[in-house]
Design a protein around this motif. Sequence first.
Motif, PDB file in Angstrom:
ATOM      1  N   LEU A   1       0.779  -1.034   0.072  1.00  0.00           N
ATOM      2  CA  LEU A   1       0.025   0.084  -0.127  1.00  0.00           C
ATOM      3  C   LEU A   1       0.710   1.220   0.009  1.00  0.00           C
ATOM      4  O   LEU A   1       0.612   2.094  -0.879  1.00  0.00           O
ATOM      5  CB  LEU A   1      -0.975   0.172   1.350  1.00  0.00           C
ATOM      6  CG  LEU A   1      -2.051  -1.033   1.152  1.00  0.00           C
ATOM      7  CD1 LEU A   1      -3.179  -0.872   2.531  1.00  0.00           C
ATOM      8  CD2 LEU A   1      -2.815  -1.089  -0.082  1.00  0.00           C
ATOM      9  N   HIS A   2       1.712   1.396   1.050  1.00  0.00           N
ATOM     10  CA  HIS A   2       2.539   2.626   1.068  1.00  0.00           C
ATOM     11  C   HIS A   2       4.181   2.393   1.014  1.00  0.00           C
ATOM     12  O   HIS A   2       4.764   3.161   1.634  1.00  0.00           O
ATOM     13  CB  HIS A   2       1.839   3.486   2.287  1.00  0.00           C
ATOM     14  CG  HIS A   2       0.452   3.838   2.166  1.00  0.00           C
ATOM     15  ND1 HIS A   2      -0.332   2.959   3.064  1.00  0.00           N
ATOM     16  CD2 HIS A   2      -0.135   4.485   1.588  1.00  0.00           C
ATOM     17  CE1 HIS A   2      -1.514   3.344   2.953  1.00  0.00           C
ATOM     18  NE2 HIS A   2      -1.528   4.327   1.844  1.00  0.00           N
ATOM     19  N   ASN A   3       4.381   1.193   0.846  1.00  0.00           N
ATOM     20  CA  ASN A   3       5.994   1.145   0.666  1.00  0.00           C
ATOM     21  C   ASN A   3       6.754   0.977   1.823  1.00  0.00           C
ATOM     22  O   ASN A   3       7.940   1.172   1.730  1.00  0.00           O
ATOM     23  CB  ASN A   3       6.554   1.974  -0.355  1.00  0.00           C
ATOM     24  CG  ASN A   3       6.208   1.621  -1.763  1.00  0.00           C
ATOM     25  OD1 ASN A   3       5.808   0.637  -2.322  1.00  0.00           O
ATOM     26  ND2 ASN A   3       5.735   2.872  -2.397  1.00  0.00           N
ATOM     27  N   TRP A   4       6.188   0.828   3.096  1.00  0.00           N
ATOM     28  CA  TRP A   4       6.838   0.753   4.405  1.00  0.00           C
ATOM     29  C   TRP A   4       7.764  -0.539   4.204  1.00  0.00           C
ATOM     30  O   TRP A   4       7.050  -1.790   3.715  1.00  0.00           O
ATOM     31  CB  TRP A   4       5.924   0.605   5.533  1.00  0.00           C
ATOM     32  CG  TRP A   4       5.454   1.939   6.034  1.00  0.00           C
ATOM     33  CD1 TRP A   4       5.123   3.176   5.366  1.00  0.00           C
ATOM     34  CD2 TRP A   4       5.230   2.219   7.294  1.00  0.00           C
ATOM     35  NE1 TRP A   4       4.797   4.156   5.974  1.00  0.00           N
ATOM     36  CE2 TRP A   4       4.748   3.833   7.544  1.00  0.00           C
ATOM     37  CE3 TRP A   4       5.409   1.720   8.519  1.00  0.00           C
ATOM     38  CZ2 TRP A   4       4.576   4.322   8.651  1.00  0.00           C
ATOM     39  CZ3 TRP A   4       5.020   2.351   9.607  1.00  0.00           C
ATOM     40  CH2 TRP A   4       4.758   3.703   9.664  1.00  0.00           C
ATOM     41  N   VAL A   5       8.702  -0.606   4.756  1.00  0.00           N
ATOM     42  CA  VAL A   5       9.510  -1.774   4.752  1.00  0.00           C
ATOM     43  C   VAL A   5       9.597  -2.659   6.217  1.00  0.00           C
ATOM     44  O   VAL A   5       9.879  -1.533   7.044  1.00  0.00           O
ATOM     45  CB  VAL A   5      11.092  -1.610   4.256  1.00  0.00           C
ATOM     46  CG1 VAL A   5      12.063  -2.682   4.402  1.00  0.00           C
ATOM     47  CG2 VAL A   5      10.934  -0.949   2.840  1.00  0.00           C
ATOM     48  N   ILE A   6       9.036  -3.786   6.258  1.00  0.00           N
ATOM     49  CA  ILE A   6       8.997  -4.558   7.687  1.00  0.00           C
ATOM     50  C   ILE A   6      10.105  -5.585   7.580  1.00  0.00           C
ATOM     51  O   ILE A   6      10.199  -6.388   6.786  1.00  0.00           O
ATOM     52  CB  ILE A   6       7.972  -4.833   7.462  1.00  0.00           C
ATOM     53  CG1 ILE A   6       6.543  -3.679   7.397  1.00  0.00           C
ATOM     54  CG2 ILE A   6       7.390  -5.725   9.290  1.00  0.00           C
ATOM     55  CD1 ILE A   6       6.681  -2.484   8.385  1.00  0.00           C
TER      56      ILE A   6
ATOM     57  N   GLY B   1       9.592  -7.652  12.866  1.00  0.00           N
ATOM     58  CA  GLY B   1       8.286  -7.190  12.752  1.00  0.00           C
ATOM     59  C   GLY B   1       8.157  -5.529  12.822  1.00  0.00           C
ATOM     60  O   GLY B   1       7.249  -4.830  12.397  1.00  0.00           O
ATOM     61  N   GLU B   2       9.411  -5.181  12.836  1.00  0.00           N
ATOM     62  CA  GLU B   2       9.520  -3.424  13.105  1.00  0.00           C
ATOM     63  C   GLU B   2       9.775  -2.966  11.763  1.00  0.00           C
ATOM     64  O   GLU B   2      10.444  -3.438  10.667  1.00  0.00           O
ATOM     65  CB  GLU B   2      11.036  -3.284  13.822  1.00  0.00           C
ATOM     66  CG  GLU B   2      10.921  -3.643  15.174  1.00  0.00           C
ATOM     67  CD  GLU B   2      10.221  -2.384  16.083  1.00  0.00           C
ATOM     68  OE1 GLU B   2      10.015  -1.269  15.710  1.00  0.00           O
ATOM     69  OE2 GLU B   2       9.848  -2.978  17.173  1.00  0.00           O
ATOM     70  N   ALA B   3       9.138  -1.747  11.521  1.00  0.00           N
ATOM     71  CA  ALA B   3       9.178  -0.918  10.396  1.00  0.00           C
ATOM     72  C   ALA B   3      10.613  -0.247  10.337  1.00  0.00           C
ATOM     73  O   ALA B   3      11.512  -0.280  11.233  1.00  0.00           O
ATOM     74  CB  ALA B   3       8.278   0.219  10.619  1.00  0.00           C
ATOM     75  N   GLN B   4      11.209  -0.551   9.134  1.00  0.00           N
ATOM     76  CA  GLN B   4      12.518   0.232   8.776  1.00  0.00           C
ATOM     77  C   GLN B   4      12.841   1.485   8.253  1.00  0.00           C
ATOM     78  O   GLN B   4      11.616   2.156   7.882  1.00  0.00           O
ATOM     79  CB  GLN B   4      13.315  -0.827   8.021  1.00  0.00           C
ATOM     80  CG  GLN B   4      13.223  -2.488   8.144  1.00  0.00           C
ATOM     81  CD  GLN B   4      13.919  -2.615   9.455  1.00  0.00           C
ATOM     82  OE1 GLN B   4      15.030  -2.595   9.348  1.00  0.00           O
ATOM     83  NE2 GLN B   4      13.043  -3.089  10.709  1.00  0.00           N
ATOM     84  N   GLY B   5      13.970   1.885   8.508  1.00  0.00           N
ATOM     85  CA  GLY B   5      14.104   3.445   7.999  1.00  0.00           C
ATOM     86  C   GLY B   5      13.612   4.271   9.315  1.00  0.00           C
ATOM     87  O   GLY B   5      13.572   4.292  10.421  1.00  0.00           O
ATOM     88  N   GLN B   6      13.032   5.577   8.703  1.00  0.00           N
ATOM     89  CA  GLN B   6      12.233   6.504   9.532  1.00  0.00           C
ATOM     90  C   GLN B   6      10.816   6.192   9.957  1.00  0.00           C
ATOM     91  O   GLN B   6      10.155   6.876  10.581  1.00  0.00           O
ATOM     92  CB  GLN B   6      12.174   7.709   8.814  1.00  0.00           C
ATOM     93  CG  GLN B   6      13.735   8.267   8.421  1.00  0.00           C
ATOM     94  CD  GLN B   6      13.557   9.773   7.627  1.00  0.00           C
ATOM     95  OE1 GLN B   6      12.656  10.382   7.525  1.00  0.00           O
ATOM     96  NE2 GLN B   6      14.648  10.254   7.561  1.00  0.00           N
TER      97      GLN B   6
END
Length: 118
Positions: free
Chosen positions: A69-74, A79-84
Motif C-alpha cells: 500500500l505505502h511502501n513501508w519496509v518491515i 516485525g519492526e518498520a525500517q528506516g524513518q
Amino acid sequence: MITGDWLDVGYLAEIPLRGARTISVPGGDDIAVFRTGSDQVYALVNRCPHGRGPLSEGIVHGSSVTCPLHNWVISLASGEAQGQDKGCTPTIPVKVSGGRVLILRSAIVALAPVARAA
C-alpha cells in the motif's frame, strides 16, 4: 495438524521463494508465512502497522517485506518498520521440521480477540 503446541501449516515447498502464504485465524487477523530467497521462514500478522496493508501481498527482499500500500519496509525477523517509519507488526514463532512449516499455536491464540458475553 497440531503437534504439541506447534501447528503444522503445510510443506515449505508450498510457499514460493520470496513470497508468502496466508493462514486464516478464526476471529483474528490472518497470519502471513514468508519464505525468503535463502529459504528462511518467518511468520507475521498479515497487516502493516501503518495502514493495515496485507503484507503477504508485498515484495519480499532479503529478510524484509515491502507493504503493497505505502511502501513501508518491515523486518520479517522483528516485525519492526525500517528506516524513518515507526511501528511494529506482531511476529509468530515459526520453524521448519522435515520439510513442514510449523507455527506456535499459543502465539496465535494470544493474538486472537477475547469474545465477550453480551
